[in-house]
Design a protein around this motif. Structure first.
Motif, PDB file in Angstrom:
ATOM      1  N   SER A 391     -28.143   1.243  34.347  1.00  0.00           N
ATOM      2  CA  SER A 391     -27.890  -0.162  34.047  1.00  0.00           C
ATOM      3  C   SER A 391     -26.649  -0.239  33.147  1.00  0.00           C
ATOM      4  CB  SER A 391     -29.104  -0.803  33.379  1.00  0.00           C
ATOM      5  OG  SER A 391     -29.448  -0.117  32.202  1.00  0.00           O
ATOM      6  N   PRO A 619     -28.266  -6.501  25.727  1.00  0.00           N
ATOM      7  CA  PRO A 619     -28.762  -6.464  27.097  1.00  0.00           C
ATOM      8  C   PRO A 619     -28.146  -5.320  27.904  1.00  0.00           C
ATOM      9  CG  PRO A 619     -27.046  -8.121  26.870  1.00  0.00           C
ATOM     10  CD  PRO A 619     -27.088  -7.365  25.582  1.00  0.00           C
ATOM     11  N   VAL A 621     -28.140  -4.476  32.194  1.00  0.00           N
ATOM     12  CA  VAL A 621     -28.559  -5.104  33.448  1.00  0.00           C
ATOM     13  C   VAL A 621     -28.381  -4.153  34.628  1.00  0.00           C
ATOM     14  CG1 VAL A 621     -28.089  -7.487  32.732  1.00  0.00           C
ATOM     15  CG2 VAL A 621     -26.273  -6.154  33.760  1.00  0.00           C
ATOM     16  N   GLU A 626     -32.720  -7.770  33.827  1.00  0.00           N
ATOM     17  CA  GLU A 626     -32.187  -7.558  32.481  1.00  0.00           C
ATOM     18  C   GLU A 626     -33.165  -6.762  31.617  1.00  0.00           C
ATOM     19  OE1 GLU A 626     -29.828 -10.468  29.637  1.00  0.00           O
ATOM     20  OE2 GLU A 626     -31.983 -10.667  29.282  1.00  0.00           O
TER      21      GLU A 626
END
Ligand code: GLA
Ligand code: GLA
Length: 673
Positions: A391, A619, A621, A626
């Motif tokens: 991510s 965050p 993602v 998320e």
């Protein structure tokens, strides 16, 4: 994914089994499994154990160890073992040991004491690397190559005669003629003109300052020399094991190497994080370094290759990480893009210079220690977090960062030796960190198209193409902020003719007539004269003040003291569809924070969550999902109200609705259901 062999978060540390008996190795395997260790860095300082003399190699112990790791489901981040050469090699080949700026040849007996341009060191190192690669290329435990260790750590520069000769070759290639070197460095000064290549030396210790252009080129040359040294090993590994990823561990706030240039030749970035866990430590320190590492390969996940489980041994005083802090800072690394959490080192040494450096297994020698228990808890938690791999951090704000600018601005004699590039970067980075605005660190010639806000603190040097990059970003609607002492010199550290801020004049719409360096006991004040949100009234400033005149820019704040009272301190210039701001001093931190809050609001950059002070939110993602990291750096419990919805905390696997309570040093990774 860093390695297809291991689709999980890497967890482990430097392992130095040559310090231990084979009986202990067996217990190591048990303790590693119990702690969730799946990767160990081995062989980093093993050259002397692998090669007793020039004609003899001894790989038996490493064969055994690699097999043992494979049997226990643990992978190897196998080092090329070249970070410290054996004594016999330093004795036999006189070109190996490095020479310092005063001409003293350093001794062996520590580590990383080699000249990066030494022919013998390179030849023998590469021979060893080829033997290691050939021997272990098909080994099931081999997951990753760890080339050398912390390049340039103890020997950032060598000044020997061989380096001098190699520097001349480097200059010939770069400039073609000696006249071009003279021009670039501006040698019609202090009788520095060169008529023959052989007259050119490294910037060795001399009477007064060296030529700044020469110093800058020598830094470039050293970074390139050490990179070439790395490439020599890396190319062998690539040839023999094309499918095994290659890394070398980088360092924090590290000036000697142009890591952006290096990163092009590295498969996965890794770095060693050693924050000082003293009271008052600002967690933005490690966060900035994580973001630099993530920025080196344009957002790709990286490895936290080393961190101390608790105390280090190399500070004057070595404070322990308090319970929970190692875990919190490990998750902070992940929040900023790390897909691997590693330590220095696995088992605490009984002898040698690092015997009082903490390790995952402490001097108790077993699982009975606070540190091991914390290591074990974290390792077992990480097993459940594999979905976070790959991510990325979605940032709309970037800070421009440039190694050559760092080298130039901190060498140039005057106007103030108190001008530190990293400090100026941190003034802005820490404000954004405190506001929970994710930041990418981007090279000055990097792609700015995905950002709304770009900040370039202290951009003293403006290299070819950078003016165009910034102008195109702003004209398309971007917001650009820069500070005092920006737009001053070209890539050769030569001042732009026609006044400051050189090529940034148009985008900023100002002229800087002169600058004033303030002594540490001096300061000034400025008054905000336009609406800037909560950034209103009068603020203190210090270090530096520019005397600014506006052309097309609007004045947002003015100095209130000294002979430039009433002159602009902060300006805003509309340029195409965007705006460019200039801050002509070092304002107090409260102002920077409020000013950036205001700028972010008009640029639609919002923090992911509203949280109390001391709570970090970042965050990551992937595939539209998320993962929101929430880290409580405080020593007290905090409450957070979440936007409506149902969440799962991936660390505890608990469902969270609406309000969450986070104890001190606790962490959550929220995923909206
Ligand atoms: C001395 C030297 C000059 C110049 C000045 C700078 O006086 O003689 O060449 O370097 O310092 O202050
Ligand atoms: C560096 C080195 C390690 C070890 C640690 C100690 O990061 O790479 O070998 O010396 O420091 O903190």
């Amino acid at each position: 994914m860093i390695s297809k062999k291991l689709p999980h978060i890497f967890y482990g540390g430097d392992y130095n089994p040559e310090q231990w008996s084979e009986e202990i190795w067996l217990d190591d395997m048990r303790l590693m499994q119990k702690a969730g260790v799946n990767l160990v860095s081995i062989g980093i300082f093993s050259w002397a154990s692998l090669q007793p003399n020039e004609d003899t190699y001894n790989f038996e112990w490493l064969d055994k160890l690699m097999d043992l790791l494979a049997q226990n489901g643990i992978y190897a981040d196998l080092a090329t073992a070249t970070a410290a050469q054996p004594a016999w090699l330093s004795q036999k080949y006189s070109d190996v040991l490095p020479v310092d700026i005063k001409g003293n040849r350093l001794s062996y007996g520590s580590r990383q004491s080699y000249c990066p341009n030494s022919i013998s060191y390179r030849r023998l190192g590469q021979k060893l690397v080829r033997m290691l690669a050939e021997r272990y290329k098909g080994h099931p435990a081999l997951a990753l190559w760890h080339v050398n260790n912390e390049y340039a750590c103890h020997t950032p520069s060598c000044y020997c005669d061989n380096c001098a000769a190699t520097f001349r070759k480097w200059l010939k290639k770069k400039y073609g003629s000696i006249e071009n070197v003279n021009k670039a460095w501006g040698t019609n000064f202090w009788s520095q003109h060169y008529y023959d290549w052989d007259e050119i030396l490294p910037p060795r210790a001399t009477t007064a300052q060296n030529n700044p252009g020469q110093v800058l080129d020598y830094r470039r040359f050293m970074s390139d020399s050490i990179l070439e040294l790395y490439m020599g090993e890396k190319e062998i590994l690539r040839e023999v094991t094309p499918d095994i990823p290659i890394t070398t561990n980088f360092m924090s706030d590290f000036k000697p190497l142009d890591y952006f240039k290096w990163a092009e030749n590295i498969d996965v970035i890794s770095w060693d994080s050693y924050p000082n866990p003293e009271p008052g430590y600002h967690p933005g320190w490690a966060a900035l370094n994580h973001d630099i590492m993530r920025g080196l390969k344009n957002g790709k996940p990286f490895i936290l290759m080393e961190q101390a489980p608790s105390q280090v041994n190399w500070r004057p005083v070595n404070t322990n990480k308090r319970p929970g802090v190692m875990r919190l800072w490990s998750y902070q690394a992940m929040a900023h893009g790390a897909d691997a959490i590693m330590f220095f080192q696995w088992r605490q040494s009984l002898k040698g210079a690092e015997k009082f450096h903490s390790a995952m297994v402490t001097h108790t020698g077993n699982e009975n220690s606070r540190v091991y228990r914390e290591v074990e808890k974290l390792g077992n938690e990480l097993k459940g977090l594999s979905e976070i791999l790959d991510s990325t951090v979605p940032a709309k704000t970037a800070i421009l960062f440039d190694y050559e600018n760092w080298w130039a601005v901190e060498y140039t004699p005057g106007p103030s030796e108190n001008l530190k590039y990293m400090e100026q970067i941190r003034n802005y980075y820490n404000a954004l960190f405190d506001l929970n605005i994710p930041v990418d660190i981007v090279p000055v010639n990097g792609d700015l198209s995905k950002y709304s806000l770009v900040i370039a603190p202290l951009m003293y040097m403006v290299k070819p193409g950078v003016k165009e990059n910034i102008e195109s970003f702003v004209s398309k609607g971007g917001t650009f902020i820069t500070t005092f002492f920006s737009g001053i010199v070209d890539e050769n550290d030569g001042v732009f003719p026609g006044g400051y801020p050189g090529p940034l004049k148009d985008v900023l719409g100002i002229k800087v007539e002169e600058f004033d360096a303030l002594e540490p006991h001096m300061n000034n004040k400025f008054k905000v004269t336009q609406y800037l949100g909560k950034a209103s009234g009068e603020y203190n400033c210090n270090l530096w003040c520019d005397v600014v005149h506006t052309d097309t820019a609007r004045i947002l704040a003015v100095f209130t003291e000294d002979y430039y009272a009433g002159y602009p301190c902060i300006t805003e210039n509309s340029f195409g569809k965007g705006k460019a701001y200039y801050i002509a001093t070092q304002p107090e931190q409260d102002f920077i924070k409020e000013f950036l809050k205001y700028i972010c609001r008009i640029d639609n950059i919002v923090p992911p969550l509203d949280v109390p002070e001391g709570v970090e939110v970042m965050p990551r993602v992937k595939d539209g999902k998320e993962y929101l990291f929430i880290l409580n750096h405080n020593n007290s419990e905090i409450n957070i109200i979440l936007p409506p919805g149902e969440y799962i905390d991936l660390v505890s696997n608990k469902i969270i609705n609406n309000t969450l309570k986070l104890p001190p040093k606790e962490v959550m990774i929220l995923n909206q259901k």
